[in-house]
Design an enzyme around this catalytic site. Structure first.
Site, PDB file in Angstrom:
ATOM      1  N   ASP A  31       0.852  -1.187   0.000  1.00 40.40           N
ATOM      2  CA  ASP A  31       0.000   0.000   0.000  1.00 40.40           C
ATOM      3  C   ASP A  31       0.892   1.243   0.000  1.00 40.40           C
ATOM      4  O   ASP A  31       1.898   1.303   0.708  1.00 40.40           O
ATOM      5  CB  ASP A  31      -0.916  -0.007   1.226  1.00 40.40           C
ATOM      6  CG  ASP A  31      -2.067   0.976   1.087  1.00 40.40           C
ATOM      7  OD1 ASP A  31      -3.213   0.540   0.929  1.00 40.40           O
ATOM      8  OD2 ASP A  31      -1.807   2.214   1.130  1.00 40.40           O
ATOM      9  N   ILE A  32       0.504   2.228  -0.787  1.00 37.93           N
ATOM     10  CA  ILE A  32       1.312   3.445  -0.919  1.00 37.93           C
ATOM     11  C   ILE A  32       1.301   4.275   0.372  1.00 37.93           C
ATOM     12  O   ILE A  32       2.227   5.055   0.600  1.00 37.93           O
ATOM     13  CB  ILE A  32       0.808   4.281  -2.125  1.00 37.93           C
ATOM     14  CG1 ILE A  32       1.880   5.221  -2.628  1.00 37.93           C
ATOM     15  CG2 ILE A  32      -0.471   5.025  -1.799  1.00 37.93           C
ATOM     16  CD1 ILE A  32       1.553   5.857  -3.967  1.00 37.93           C
ATOM     17  N   ASN A  88     -12.955  -3.635   1.809  1.00 32.91           N
ATOM     18  CA  ASN A  88     -13.960  -2.599   2.015  1.00 32.91           C
ATOM     19  C   ASN A  88     -14.912  -2.556   0.827  1.00 32.91           C
ATOM     20  O   ASN A  88     -14.512  -2.808  -0.312  1.00 32.91           O
ATOM     21  CB  ASN A  88     -13.285  -1.233   2.171  1.00 32.91           C
ATOM     22  CG  ASN A  88     -12.430  -1.163   3.431  1.00 32.91           C
ATOM     23  OD1 ASN A  88     -12.823  -1.657   4.482  1.00 32.91           O
ATOM     24  ND2 ASN A  88     -11.254  -0.558   3.326  1.00 32.91           N
ATOM     25  N   GLU A  96     -12.202   3.337  -1.295  1.00 34.30           N
ATOM     26  CA  GLU A  96     -11.725   4.515  -2.043  1.00 34.30           C
ATOM     27  C   GLU A  96     -11.359   4.174  -3.478  1.00 34.30           C
ATOM     28  O   GLU A  96     -11.492   5.006  -4.371  1.00 34.30           O
ATOM     29  CB  GLU A  96     -10.498   5.118  -1.345  1.00 34.30           C
ATOM     30  CG  GLU A  96     -10.825   5.732   0.013  1.00 34.30           C
ATOM     31  CD  GLU A  96      -9.579   6.131   0.784  1.00 34.30           C
ATOM     32  OE1 GLU A  96      -8.457   5.917   0.271  1.00 34.30           O
ATOM     33  OE2 GLU A  96      -9.746   6.622   1.901  1.00 34.30           O
ATOM     34  N   VAL A  97     -10.836   2.976  -3.682  1.00 38.05           N
ATOM     35  CA  VAL A  97     -10.429   2.560  -5.029  1.00 38.05           C
ATOM     36  C   VAL A  97     -11.398   1.471  -5.493  1.00 38.05           C
ATOM     37  O   VAL A  97     -11.525   0.418  -4.846  1.00 38.05           O
ATOM     38  CB  VAL A  97      -8.972   2.040  -5.036  1.00 38.05           C
ATOM     39  CG1 VAL A  97      -8.607   1.543  -6.429  1.00 38.05           C
ATOM     40  CG2 VAL A  97      -8.009   3.124  -4.569  1.00 38.05           C
ATOM     41  N   HIS A 101      -9.876  -5.081  -3.651  1.00 36.50           N
ATOM     42  CA  HIS A 101      -8.545  -5.387  -3.136  1.00 36.50           C
ATOM     43  C   HIS A 101      -8.680  -5.831  -1.700  1.00 36.50           C
ATOM     44  O   HIS A 101      -9.522  -5.327  -0.957  1.00 36.50           O
ATOM     45  CB  HIS A 101      -7.618  -4.169  -3.240  1.00 36.50           C
ATOM     46  CG  HIS A 101      -8.238  -2.911  -2.735  1.00 36.50           C
ATOM     47  ND1 HIS A 101      -9.143  -2.189  -3.484  1.00 36.50           N
ATOM     48  CD2 HIS A 101      -8.119  -2.268  -1.565  1.00 36.50           C
ATOM     49  CE1 HIS A 101      -9.543  -1.147  -2.795  1.00 36.50           C
ATOM     50  NE2 HIS A 101      -8.950  -1.167  -1.606  1.00 36.50           N
ATOM     51  N   MET A 102      -7.834  -6.770  -1.320  1.00 32.16           N
ATOM     52  CA  MET A 102      -7.781  -7.245   0.053  1.00 32.16           C
ATOM     53  C   MET A 102      -6.586  -6.604   0.728  1.00 32.16           C
ATOM     54  O   MET A 102      -5.473  -6.677   0.208  1.00 32.16           O
ATOM     55  CB  MET A 102      -7.656  -8.769   0.045  1.00 32.16           C
ATOM     56  CG  MET A 102      -7.591  -9.398   1.402  1.00 32.16           C
ATOM     57  SD  MET A 102      -7.407 -11.181   1.220  1.00 32.16           S
ATOM     58  CE  MET A 102      -9.077 -11.615   0.809  1.00 32.16           C
ATOM     59  N   HIS A 103      -6.828  -5.951   1.855  1.00 28.99           N
ATOM     60  CA  HIS A 103      -5.736  -5.398   2.646  1.00 28.99           C
ATOM     61  C   HIS A 103      -5.192  -6.519   3.530  1.00 28.99           C
ATOM     62  O   HIS A 103      -5.963  -7.163   4.257  1.00 28.99           O
ATOM     63  CB  HIS A 103      -6.230  -4.283   3.569  1.00 28.99           C
ATOM     64  CG  HIS A 103      -6.777  -3.080   2.862  1.00 28.99           C
ATOM     65  ND1 HIS A 103      -6.060  -1.909   2.723  1.00 28.99           N
ATOM     66  CD2 HIS A 103      -7.973  -2.849   2.267  1.00 28.99           C
ATOM     67  CE1 HIS A 103      -6.809  -1.014   2.083  1.00 28.99           C
ATOM     68  NE2 HIS A 103      -7.966  -1.553   1.801  1.00 28.99           N
TER      69      HIS A 103
END
Ligand code: AMP
Length: 117
Positions: A31-32, A88, A96-97, A101-103
């Site tokens: 993650d950035i 999310n 947000e994106v 995606h899985m964090h």
């Protein structure tokens, strides 16, 4: 057709983001803006905007996201202490994106699952 996000460019290697993992179904990168010491995103190569858009044909990809999370957690040395996987969805989920995606979050105590607001 769903609109592409920056994640599609990362998956196609059109912008230089170091990839931690990539196969025919999923891609993983850091993650950035990491919230904790280990914060990795595991992303399907196929553009699926939200979990609401998942189809039965995506089940293999979604399962791969978990097995890749397990592999990366081991490589990061956080398997034994533990970690958290989060996806999310939409506004209430804080997405947000709009490319699912899985964090993968770990490397420290993560606190309660939901913060009190
Ligand atoms: P979410 O709120 O679940 O949609 O999470 C989106 C995540 O994508 C956030 O944690 C961002 O920091 C992360 N992110 C956004 N742009 C990039 C990027 N170019 N490279 C890596 N992570 C990103």
């Amino acid at each position: 057709m769903a609109e592409e996000t920056i994640f599609s460019k990362i998956i196609r290697k059109e912008i230089p983001t170091p990839l931690l993992y990539q196969d025919e179904l999923v891609t993983a990168f850091r993650d950035i803006a990491p919230r904790v010491s280990t914060h990795i995103l595991i992303v399907p190569n196929k553009l699926i905007p939200t979990i609401n858009d998942v189809e039965q044909e995506d089940e293999l990809t979604l399962g791969r996201m978990i097995t890749v999370a397990k592999k990366l957690a081991k490589e990061e040395g956080i398997s034994q202490d533990g970690y958290r996987l989060i996806i999310n969805c939409n506004e209430h989920g804080g997405q947000e994106v709009f490319h699912i995606h899985m964090h993968l979050l770990g490397g420290q105590h993560l606190g309660p699952m939901i913060s009190k607001t």
